[in-house]
Write a protein that holds these residues in place. Structure first.
Motif, short mmCIF file in Angstrom:
data_model
loop_
_atom_site.label_atom_id
_atom_site.label_comp_id
_atom_site.label_asym_id
_atom_site.label_seq_id
_atom_site.Cartn_x
_atom_site.Cartn_y
_atom_site.Cartn_z
N LEU A 1 -23.67 -19.53 -0.65
CA LEU A 1 -22.51 -19.89 0.17
C LEU A 1 -21.81 -18.63 0.67
O LEU A 1 -21.44 -18.54 1.84
N LEU A 2 -21.66 -17.67 -0.22
CA LEU A 2 -21.02 -16.41 0.18
C LEU A 2 -21.82 -15.71 1.27
O LEU A 2 -21.26 -15.17 2.22
N THR B 1 -11.35 -14.74 12.63
CA THR B 1 -10.66 -13.79 11.76
C THR B 1 -9.46 -13.17 12.48
O THR B 1 -8.37 -13.05 11.90
N PHE C 1 -21.62 -15.75 8.97
CA PHE C 1 -20.78 -16.36 10.00
C PHE C 1 -19.69 -15.40 10.45
O PHE C 1 -19.41 -15.29 11.65
N MET C 2 -19.07 -14.71 9.51
CA MET C 2 -17.97 -13.82 9.86
C MET C 2 -18.44 -12.62 10.69
O MET C 2 -17.63 -11.97 11.34
N GLY D 1 -17.05 -15.89 14.42
CA GLY D 1 -16.41 -15.57 13.14
C GLY D 1 -15.38 -14.47 13.29
O GLY D 1 -14.31 -14.53 12.70
N LYS E 1 -23.73 -17.16 3.51
CA LYS E 1 -23.54 -17.92 4.75
C LYS E 1 -22.19 -17.57 5.39
O LYS E 1 -22.10 -17.40 6.61
N VAL E 2 -21.16 -17.49 4.57
CA VAL E 2 -19.84 -17.14 5.09
C VAL E 2 -19.86 -15.74 5.67
O VAL E 2 -19.33 -15.49 6.76
N THR E 3 -20.49 -14.81 4.96
CA THR E 3 -20.57 -13.43 5.42
C THR E 3 -21.32 -13.34 6.75
O THR E 3 -20.88 -12.64 7.67
#
Length: 58
Positions: A5-6, A22, A12-13, A18, A8-10
Motif C-alpha cells: 500500500l505504501l 499534494t 501515485f504521489m 499526485g 502504491k501511495v508513493t
C-alpha cells in the motif's frame, strides 16, 4: 500488505496528479493555519496533548 500500500501511495504521489493533490493540500493547510479560529483549535489540541503527558518517553 502495508508495504504494498505504501508503495502504491508513493508511486501515485510521484505522478503529476499526485503532485497536484499534494500542492492543493499544502495550500489548504497553510490557509487554515492562518485562520484565527483554526489556530485556536490547534493550540487547544496541542495543550490538551501536553497535559496528558504526550506519550511514552524513555
Amino acid at each position: 500488505m502495508a508495504a504494498g500500500l505504501l508503495g502504491k501511495v508513493t508511486r501515485f504521489m510521484s505522478t503529476p496528479q499526485g503532485r497536484r493533490l499534494t500542492q492543493q493540500a499544502a495550500r489548504r493547510v497553510q490557509a487554515a493555519a492562518k485562520d484565527p479560529a483554526t489556530r485556536r483549535r490547534i493550540d487547544a489540541a496541542v495543550s490538551q496533548l501536553r497535559r496528558r503527558g504526550g506519550g511514552t518517553h524513555r
